[in-house]
Design an enzyme around this catalytic site. Structure first.
Site, PDB file in Angstrom:
ATOM      1  CB  CYS A   1      29.399  -7.543  21.549  1.00  0.00           C
ATOM      2  SG  CYS A   1      29.086  -6.185  20.417  1.00  0.00           S
TER       3      CYS A   1
ATOM      4  CG  HIS B   1      19.733 -11.608  28.909  1.00  0.00           C
ATOM      5  ND1 HIS B   1      20.394 -10.488  29.329  1.00  0.00           N
ATOM      6  CD2 HIS B   1      20.195 -12.612  29.681  1.00  0.00           C
ATOM      7  CE1 HIS B   1      21.219 -10.809  30.306  1.00  0.00           C
ATOM      8  NE2 HIS B   1      21.115 -12.089  30.534  1.00  0.00           N
TER       9      HIS B   1
ATOM     10  CB  SER C   1      16.541  -8.775  27.219  1.00  0.00           C
ATOM     11  OG  SER C   1      16.919  -7.691  26.409  1.00  0.00           O
TER      12      SER C   1
ATOM     13  CD  GLU D   1      28.283  -4.116  28.455  1.00  0.00           C
ATOM     14  OE1 GLU D   1      27.184  -4.370  27.920  1.00  0.00           O
ATOM     15  OE2 GLU D   1      28.856  -3.026  28.342  1.00  0.00           O
TER      16      GLU D   1
END
Ligand code: SF4
Length: 281
Positions: free
Chosen positions: A97, A43, A219, A127
């Site tokens: 991640c 982001h 973000s 996410e």
């Protein structure tokens, strides 16, 4: 004006890893086929533009893509969509991640063991969309203590948070869930890169006159840093680049604190500091 830079400012392991994987893919792809990321890899619009100059294009929807490579970003993606991409013949480079992968695995296991999954986070965040796909039909996403009352009556549940969720807020929500559901397992899924950053900004905000938070407006972890600084009562500005700095904002300030989100490139933070150094109090 004195400037204090947070030690935790800048790329976290997951973002650095995703960028490295994307750049390596661009270097080693020689068949001329396109390289895409579904949504921005991170982001941060400036970092995304940099990747685009190397042939890594961010697209909003992967479905029209017929060939080439799809890089899965650090937030992860819904598991069934990755399956559809593979079935279509796209090459997948999975840069999810490892912390997010760990949450995905916890959710999958718990759901298979019969636990209802309470996911704490922003329901629109990529996410969260990814995490939900690991417990289809057996989860609920909440983001406040008030929403705990909306959970179904279930015998047992696990509670797990978006890796970038506010730590203290999560503790309150998890406690409220455990008071409602007696067999309740609380997973500590908030990433240390996030919690360390949040703890440091809280400390730093109490030592300075103004706080500058650098990072993409989209973000989540950067926005959270700005919220934490503001909650400490310090004058706070959230910017994406040095161009947004206005000297009048810093009038009278003797010390400025600077921090940056986990997806903010070091060169952007550096240019912010260089600009701040030209301001006098
Ligand atoms: S903030 Fe943590 S979980 Fe998120 S990408 Fe970075 S290292 Fe991974």
């Amino acid at each position: 004006m004195r400037i204090k830079l947070a030690k935790t400012a800048g790329f976290c392991m997951g973002v650095q890893r995703a960028i490295d994987m994307a750049l390596r893919t661009a270097e080693t792809t020689t068949d001329g086929k396109p390289i895409h990321t579904c949504g921005p890899l991170i982001h941060n619009p400036q970092a995304v533009a940099e990747l685009e100059s190397k042939g890594i294009r961010s697209i909003a929807d992967w479905r029209p893509v017929a060939e080439g490579t799809m890089i899965i970003r650090a937030h992860g993606m819904p598991i069934e969509e990755i399956g559809e991409m593979r079935a279509r013949g796209l090459t997948i480079v999975d840069a999810t991640c490892p912390h997010v992968v760990s949450s995905q695995n916890r959710i999958k296991r718990a759901s298979e063991e019969g636990y209802f999954v309470v996911i704490v986070g922003d329901p629109r965040h990529p996410e969260i969309l990814s995490l939900q796909s690991f417990a289809p039909g057996n989860h609920q996403v909440i983001s406040s203590v008030e929403e705990v009352a909306l959970l179904p009556e279930v015998p047992k549940a696990i509670v797990i948070a978006q890796t970038t969720f506010h730590e203290k807020q999560y503790d309150l929500i998890a406690k409220a869930v455990s008071e409602r559901i007696s067999d309740c397992r609380i997973v500590q899924s908030i990433c240390k890169a996030t919690s360390n950053r949040q703890a440091e900004v809280e400390r730093l905000a109490s030592e300075v006159d103004v706080m500058v938070v650098v990072g993409g407006r989209d973000s989540a972890n950067t926005r959270r840093l700005a919220e934490i600084a503001e909650a400490r009562g310090v004058r706070t500005i959230h910017i994406e680049t040095a161009d947004e700095l206005d000297p009048s904002f810093f009038r009278g300030a003797e010390t400025a604190g600077v921090t940056a989100g986990a997806s903010t490139p070091a060169w952007i933070t550096r240019s912010v500091i260089e600009r701040l150094e030209t301001f006098s109090s």
